[in-house]
Design an enzyme around this catalytic site. Structure first.
Site, PDB file in Angstrom:
ATOM      1  CE  LYS B  79      21.474  56.979  -2.847  1.00  0.00           C
ATOM      2  NZ  LYS B  79      21.836  58.403  -2.705  1.00  0.00           N
ATOM      3  CB  SER B 154      22.811  59.089   1.038  1.00  0.00           C
ATOM      4  OG  SER B 154      22.439  59.555  -0.253  1.00  0.00           O
ATOM      5  CB  SER B 178      23.946  61.907  -1.556  1.00  0.00           C
ATOM      6  OG  SER B 178      23.520  62.101  -0.239  1.00  0.00           O
TER       7      SER B 178
END
Lengths: 486, 487, 94
Positions: B79, B154, B178
């Site tokens: 990420k 997210s 997330s």
């Protein structure tokens, strides 16, 4: 009304940089004066993703300060974020302490003309230092007229303890005494270099004045940028006069921050910030609370050296010094130690102290020497003091011997011997000399016995001359008197 | 079956047996990644050269048979809020478009030390603020199950990349859901570990007291493998728990017989999507069938988690994001003076959702409001934590839906922030309490994946994984592959 | 506690965000909505509850006072938008 009708009220905020090897939250070194931005890592640069880890030494030093200032040590303490934007602050928040400072509710005793006075210490908390800005262009170096600034984060993240006093200080002299005593303590407990030029000790003052006899505080001004004790005193003196003059004219003091201007010798308002501060303190989520066990605190307490005030009292009791002399000697830990070693080697600690603070201090000042530069040790000075106390040499000779000691490290006993200075204090020798002179001067003896007692001086002179000045004049006098009055 | 479609534990065996080299494997994955990327758009930065270099290094280790771990030579995705030395790390924000960290996050170091191969940095909601990956400054990541739908957020890019076989697994971060919500929406496994289990050092902070890094994988066994690699105490993170980290594979396959599973009534509201509700209830019945004991429980304050979260998280974020001021890194928009430079830089560098949360947090912390908002939320936080503590006296794990809805369409929830926030209603109280939770596929709703959320005791991820594995092995959901088509 | 446009202007200024009037209007409405939702917290009696800053029961996490390498000056400045003679350059402060 007059100047004397007003009473200043002063509270001091002192920032003391701790002399840890590394910064508060990272392993960067804390050396002063290195090339810009070379003592910086991702943590103290505030790079995204980095996290702080507390330096255990900084906590220990902060607790030391608290204990030395007679503070209570918090059972539960924590770090908080103080949020504000300034380019010397890499994270745009300073990790500090808000409602749970490590140390609180302490005090510091200072010596004033009226005697000892106790100044309250509200709190002493741990926080990180900011970086340094250099203001460029325009009137270079001046914040208010510069074109741009340059940021160096070498200093950013060095541990600080902020020591906040109660508004108990009533004059610039008292403030000066407080700062001196505080600095002395910090040096004693060995937690900071306390070097004002390098910024490891910094001071802000909250100054207001009120009519004598009233309780309510006047409006205060905060004075910043006082980077020596001398300037601090001057700045506070100036500010007190300025505020009194304003109030006497019926004007008001504005609550503001003011800077001490060294070139103009006055405090000037800082260009007021756009908005009131709203620091939005909240607990630092990246750090754990500090919950110090009692035995940890006790261990630090036990490790503290004897502090200046205690040492001063002990010097008075143990060595018979005056409070003033003991104060002078304990104002510097090294000096106090030097004295104490010597005091144990001499029959007259008081005499030893007098020589240290008199001729020795004068020579050190004149020749710009420090204790470590001296060519002699306490044993030799003690030797000189004992020779003087024994009456072996007179005071003029003593000064001569001392200079030999100071300049060449010569042994006082040997100097006295080689220069043939030793006073004759042998009662038998003196008696013989006196008898000889009395026998040689029957007329003078008759005059004395006839009531002209003043002639004894003539006889003393004769004996001294006969001994080439080495006879102990006090003893000569005594022996003569005894014989003449017999 | 293509190699890139396999799981870590499948392909690791082939690497060790030298049926294939890591360089060959990495090339195949990279080729597939680049082929489907125009459709899915999982990545902000693709690091092909670095991946191949790492694969070559891994091959040396495999050849020597030295320092070979379960991840040696395995291509993974990271990420884009985890700092990678020398590789741009943007947080999906314009603010950090040019930011190249001079250091690696601890988890990245751990993966590299294990010999893993990093294929790229995945797209996400800007600064991890969002539930659909739509707040990214760079691109809109698509849900591989339906390219008209969001992947969740997210960690949307981390979820879609694994779902679309662009990487064998990925790292995500979870502040309020997330990891779990995008895992649910993309039909993969996602685990948010206990707060303190995985080091946050190098994770670009959103809300420090809630953030946690975790794995996103194709199946439960891979999740255990990833947990083994990234867990453990880190002296660089003061909030990293100094407790031993177990081997998550040891008890993985021991079944759920006698396991007490709590079913909290607050997590099954009437208004829920019917198909999601049915799928989750079926999954719970399945667990019961496998020998688990179901216990009705109540977490009365958990529903207040969302409200507490929208005080706590923005407050911390307002402070964490203050450092983006145009001085030391990132975007700078010139200004006449420092305040103007700050204000223009931050206005241009942050998107609307980030600004909203910064302002919300600033308000909650500001003079006069602190007690009413921040302090109150911290007190509610204790109540929520105590609810979970009490529940775990009676049960070993708790089962709930991960998200109230399957993947939704682009733009469907962007107009009203609150509607978007409600997507995290089932996941958020877990971050507030700091306990671990994972999501795994348990069915389809309208052809889109549904996630079952399992919540565990602090530092007991192993039990979660054990229950998840037992369920997974009794179903086929984890074997389903997305279509990579629009509807 | 109703949120006003003035409040939004204040927090925007505090958080160094330049905002247009339209943005202020939009944010005021959105933030008021969220705060309205948050309002439900007042339903919970927390008069006897201690605030919780950390979920982990941790204390005294310290590190030894041992130096670690710093970055080089070049690395420190490598991401800087404007650099001058070993420093980060910023526009005038007043």
């Amino acid at each position: 009304m007059a100047f004397e009708d007003w009473e200043p009220v002063i509270g001091l905020e002192v920032h003391c940089e701790l002399k840890t090897a590394t910064k508060l939250f990272c392993g960067c070194k804390t050396i002063f004066g290195n090339e810009s931005n070379t003592q910086v890592c991702p943590v103290c640069l505030g790079l995204p993703g980095t996290l702080p880890v507390m330096n255990e030494k900084a906590v220990e030093y902060a607790v030391k300060i608290g204990l030395a200032l007679n503070c209570e040590i918090s059972k539960f303490s924590k770090m908080d974020r103080k949020n504000y934007y300034y380019p010397d602050l890499p994270k745009a928040y300073q990790v500090s302490q808000y409602d749970k400072p490590l140390n609180f509710n302490g005090h510091l005793d200072i010596t004033t003309k009226e005697g000892t006075k106790r100044i309250g210490v509200t709190r002493a908390h741990l926080e990180e230092d900011a970086g340094k800005l250099v203001h460029q262009g325009g009137k270079a170096g001046r914040l208010d007229s510069s074109d741009y600034s340059l940021a160096d984060y070498n200093r950013g993240g060095i541990p600080l303890v902020e020591i906040v006093s109660e508004p108990d200080i009533r004059s610039a002299e008292e403030a000066h005494a407080y700062l001196t005593a505080l600095r002395n303590i910090l040096l004693y407990i060995d937690v900071s270099d306390c070097n004002m030029e390098e910024g490891s000790l910094r001071c802000d003052a909250n100054v207001s004045v009120r009519k004598k006899g009233t309780e309510k505080f006047g409006t205060k001004a905060e004075i910043k940028n006082m980077n020596s004790f001398k300037f601090a005193k001057q700045a506070m003196e100036y500010e007190i006069k300025r505020q009194i003059a304003l109030l006497e004219k019926g004007e008001k003091v504005i609550q503001e921050s003011r800077l001490w201007d060294v070139t103009e010798n006055k405090t000037k308002p800082m260009r007021s910030k756009e908005e009131a501060h709203d620091y939005r303190y909240f607990p630092e989520p990246d750090l754990s609370p500090i919950v110090l066990p009692e035995d940890y605190v006790q261990k630090i307490k036990a490790s503290l050296p004897e502090l200046p005030a205690a040492k001063q009292a002990r010097f008075v009791a143990e060595y018979g010094l005056t409070a003033y002399d003991a104060g002078v000697l304990t104002a510097d830990q090294e000096l106090a130690h030097w004295f104490e070693v010597g005091a144990k080697l001499t029959k007259s600690p008081k005499g030893f102290a007098n020589w240290m603070m008199g001729d020795m201090a004068a020579q050190m000042k004149e020749q710009e020497k420090e204790l470590k530069d001296l060519k002699f040790d306490q044993k030799k000075l003690a030797e000189l003091v004992d020779i003087i106390e024994a009456g072996t040499i007179n005071s003029k000779q003593a000064k001569e011997v001392f200079l030999e000691l100071f300049n060449n490290g010569a042994s006082p006993a040997e100097v006295v011997k080689s220069k043939g200075m030793a006073q004759v204090s042998d009662p038998k020798a003196i008696e013989a000399a006196v008898d000889k002179i009395l026998a040689e001067n029957p007329n003078v003896v008759a005059d004395y016995k006839g009531g002209k007692q003043g002639v004894i001086g003539f006889l003393v002179g004769k004996v001294m001359a006969a001994s080439q000045g080495k006879a102990n004049p006090k003893m000569v006098n005594e022996v003569l008197k005894k014989k003449l009055d017999a | 079956m293509e190699l890139y479609e396999k799981t870590i534990h499948e392909v690791a065996g082939e690497l060790k047996a030298k049926k294939i080299s890591s360089v060959e494997l990495t090339k195949q994955v990279m080729d597939h990644l680049e082929k489907v990327e125009p459709h899915v758009q999982s990545f902000i930065t693709i690091t092909r050269d670095q991946a191949l270099a790492q694969a070559a290094e891994a091959d040396k280790r495999l050849a020597a048979g030295k320092d070979v771990t379960a991840l040696t030579g395995i291509p993974l995705a990271i990420k884009d809020l985890l700092c990678t030395k020398g590789v741009r790390t943007t947080c999906a924000s314009r603010m950090l478009e040019t930011f190249v960290p001079p250091y690696n996050a601890t988890v990245v170091e751990k993966l590299y030390a294990a010999g893993a191969v990093a294929v790229g940095k995945t797209n996400m909601d800007e600064f991890a603020m969002g539930s659909s990956t739509e707040t990214s400054f760079y691109k809109k990541t698509k849900n591989p199950w339906n390219l008209n739908c969001v992947p969740g957020g997210s960690s949307g890019g981390s979820a879609s990349s694994v779902s679309a076989d662009q990487a064998f697994a990925s790292l995500g971060s979870d502040t309020g859901g997330s990891i779990r919500q995008p895992a649910a929406l993309c039909g993969i496994v996602g685990l948010k570990p206990t707060y303190g289990r995985v080091s946050r050092y190098g994770l670009i902070a959103f809300a420090s007291s809630l953030d946690q890094i975790g794995p996103m994988t194709k199946d439960v066994e891979d999740c255990a493998i990833m947990m083994n690699a990234i867990s453990g105490h880190d002296p660089k993170d003061s909030t990293s728990a100094n407790v031993p980290s177990p081997d998550h594979l040891t008890d993985l396959k021991k079944g759920v017989k006698g396991l007490r599973i709590g079913i909290p009534k607050e997590f099954f509201p009437d208004a829920m999507n019917e198909e999601v509700s049915v799928a989750v209830k079926d999954a719970i019945a399945k667990l019961s069938g496998l020998g688990a004991e179901l216990v009705e429980i109540s977490l009365p304050t958990a529903p207040y988690g969302l409200a507490a979260y929208y005080v706590l998280a923005p407050s911390e974020a307002s402070s964490n994001l203050a450092r983006y001021d145009g001085v030391r890194y990132g975007l700078r928009v010139p200004g006449e003076n420092i305040v103007e430079m700050y204000s223009k830089t931050r206005a241009a560098g942050f998107g609307p959702e980030v600004k909203r949360r910064i302002m919300l947090g600033t308000y909650a912390l500001s003079s006069g409001y602190y007690d009413a908002y921040y302090l109150k939320a911290q007190k509610v936080r204790r109540l929520i934590k105590e609810d979970y503590d009490k529940a775990f006296e009676k049960v070993d794990i708790i089962a709930t839906p991960t998200a109230p809805n399957p993947a939704f369409r682009f733009g469907e929830k962007t107009d009203d922030p609150l509607t978007m926030y409600l997507e995290d209603i089932f996941t958020i109280s877990i971050n507030i309490a700091g306990v671990p939770a994972l999501s795994l596929p348990c069915g389809l709703a309208g052809g889109l994946p549904v996630g079952l959320q399992l919540i565990g005791k602090p530092f007991d991820e192993a039990t979660l994984l054990k229950a998840a594995w037992a369920y997974e092995q009794s179903t086929e959901w984890h074997k389903r592959k997305p279509s990579l088509r629009k509807d | 506690m109703a949120l006003s446009e003035k409040d939004v202007q204040y927090v925007a200024k505090l958080s160094r965000l330049e905002v247009t009037d339209q943005e202020v209007a939009k944010y005021t409405q959105q933030l008021a909505n969220i705060l309205g939702y948050v309002e439900q917290l007042s339903k919970l009696d927390t008069s006897k509850v201690e605030p919780m800053a950390h979920v982990l029961d941790m204390k005294n996490v310290f590190r030894p006072d041992q130096p670690a390498p710093s970055l080089t000056q070049k690395e420190v400045l490598s991401n800087g938008p404007e650099i001058q003679s070993g420093h980060f350059k910023v526009p005038k402060i007043m």
